[in-house]
Design an enzyme around this catalytic site. Sequence first.
Site, PDB file in Angstrom:
ATOM      1  N   ARG A 189      10.133  32.725  -3.350  1.00 52.39           N
ATOM      2  CA  ARG A 189       9.895  32.595  -1.922  1.00 52.39           C
ATOM      3  C   ARG A 189       8.795  33.569  -1.533  1.00 52.39           C
ATOM      4  O   ARG A 189       8.778  34.702  -1.995  1.00 52.39           O
ATOM      5  CB  ARG A 189      11.185  32.950  -1.160  1.00 52.39           C
ATOM      6  CG  ARG A 189      11.312  32.313   0.202  1.00 52.39           C
ATOM      7  CD  ARG A 189      12.735  32.468   0.729  1.00 52.39           C
ATOM      8  NE  ARG A 189      13.082  33.858   0.968  1.00 52.39           N
ATOM      9  CZ  ARG A 189      12.718  34.539   2.058  1.00 52.39           C
ATOM     10  NH1 ARG A 189      12.033  33.979   3.006  1.00 52.39           N
ATOM     11  NH2 ARG A 189      13.073  35.800   2.197  1.00 52.39           N
ATOM     12  N   SER A 198       2.008  37.293  -0.974  1.00 54.97           N
ATOM     13  CA  SER A 198       1.432  37.540  -2.315  1.00 54.97           C
ATOM     14  C   SER A 198       2.028  38.771  -2.990  1.00 54.97           C
ATOM     15  O   SER A 198       1.374  39.402  -3.823  1.00 54.97           O
ATOM     16  CB  SER A 198      -0.096  37.693  -2.251  1.00 54.97           C
ATOM     17  OG  SER A 198      -0.662  36.612  -1.547  1.00 54.97           O
ATOM     18  N   ARG A 199       3.220  39.125  -2.607  1.00 55.46           N
ATOM     19  CA  ARG A 199       3.925  40.289  -3.181  1.00 55.46           C
ATOM     20  C   ARG A 199       3.194  41.620  -2.915  1.00 55.46           C
ATOM     21  O   ARG A 199       3.428  42.607  -3.601  1.00 55.46           O
ATOM     22  CB  ARG A 199       4.143  40.131  -4.704  1.00 55.46           C
ATOM     23  CG  ARG A 199       4.962  38.883  -5.091  1.00 55.46           C
ATOM     24  CD  ARG A 199       6.406  39.011  -4.595  1.00 55.46           C
ATOM     25  NE  ARG A 199       7.293  37.994  -5.140  1.00 55.46           N
ATOM     26  CZ  ARG A 199       7.757  36.932  -4.443  1.00 55.46           C
ATOM     27  NH1 ARG A 199       7.390  36.730  -3.172  1.00 55.46           N
ATOM     28  NH2 ARG A 199       8.586  36.094  -4.999  1.00 55.46           N
ATOM     29  N   LEU A 200       2.309  41.625  -1.915  1.00 51.61           N
ATOM     30  CA  LEU A 200       1.608  42.869  -1.560  1.00 51.61           C
ATOM     31  C   LEU A 200       2.375  43.540  -0.411  1.00 51.61           C
ATOM     32  O   LEU A 200       1.915  43.606   0.730  1.00 51.61           O
ATOM     33  CB  LEU A 200       0.144  42.561  -1.178  1.00 51.61           C
ATOM     34  CG  LEU A 200      -0.680  41.963  -2.318  1.00 51.61           C
ATOM     35  CD1 LEU A 200      -2.102  41.647  -1.861  1.00 51.61           C
ATOM     36  CD2 LEU A 200      -0.736  42.933  -3.512  1.00 51.61           C
TER      37      LEU A 200
END
Length: 215
Positions: free
Chosen positions: A10, A192-194
Amino acid sequence: MGLELAKIRREYTFGNKLDISNTESDPFVQFELWLNEAIQIKELEPTAMIVATVSPDGHPSTRTVLLKGLENGEFLFYTNYESRKGKQLAENPYISLSFVWHKLERQIHIEGRAEKCPPEVSDQYFMTRPYRSRIGAIISPQSRVIENRMQIMRAFAKEAFKSAGREIKRPDHWGGFAVTPTRFEFWQGRESRLHDRILYLKGEDGKWQKERLAP
Ligand SMILES: Cc1cc2nc3c(=O)[nH]c(=O)nc-3n(C[C@H](O)[C@H](O)[C@H](O)COP(=O)(O)O)c2cc1C
């Protein structure tokens, strides 16, 4: 395993942002803001936290408990002092607490030291618990092996009968722990997992310093 776990993914797109400039200078105030938002958005158990303790030989263990107070810079929870966590804390007071609020894509990690609450604090909270929870706290040898469920049901019925019409007092083996934090990390999921991570560390002067951590 037949489940395709790697496909469960997700993006964290809720839209909240976290920065040194938009966080409070006092991490307790920041914590209360976030907890309040978790309550407002109706997270299922907003006060649930994962509590990690460490055995004398260095083995960590975790479990969930409920936060029951945040007073004078201390996080309070209640449990059985003879439980696995209770015994570990008696030997090693270092502890970590983690809150995860999935709807808000947030987590908070807190590290510090735990000590038993003064008896009068535990007494006061114990008296606010429902009758059946008080009986349960008296009779359950939390974390010990028992024969079967019947054993605990019998003990419950026996204690309930014994204490009928009497005041049910807190047993010595049950009470609160007060956690004094030395570290807070506030984590906000981002695309974006940032993710955003803001760390608060307590300096020698007792003041909190903020830093940004890499996601
Ligand atoms: C949502 C949730 C809340 C819980 N709250 C408490 C709590 O406040 N106190 C407690 O002793 N156990 C609580 N438990 C049970 C603990 O997770 C755990 O099973 C128990 O304390 C024994 O842990 P130990 O054997 O590691 O000491 C809760 C469990 C869940 C899932």
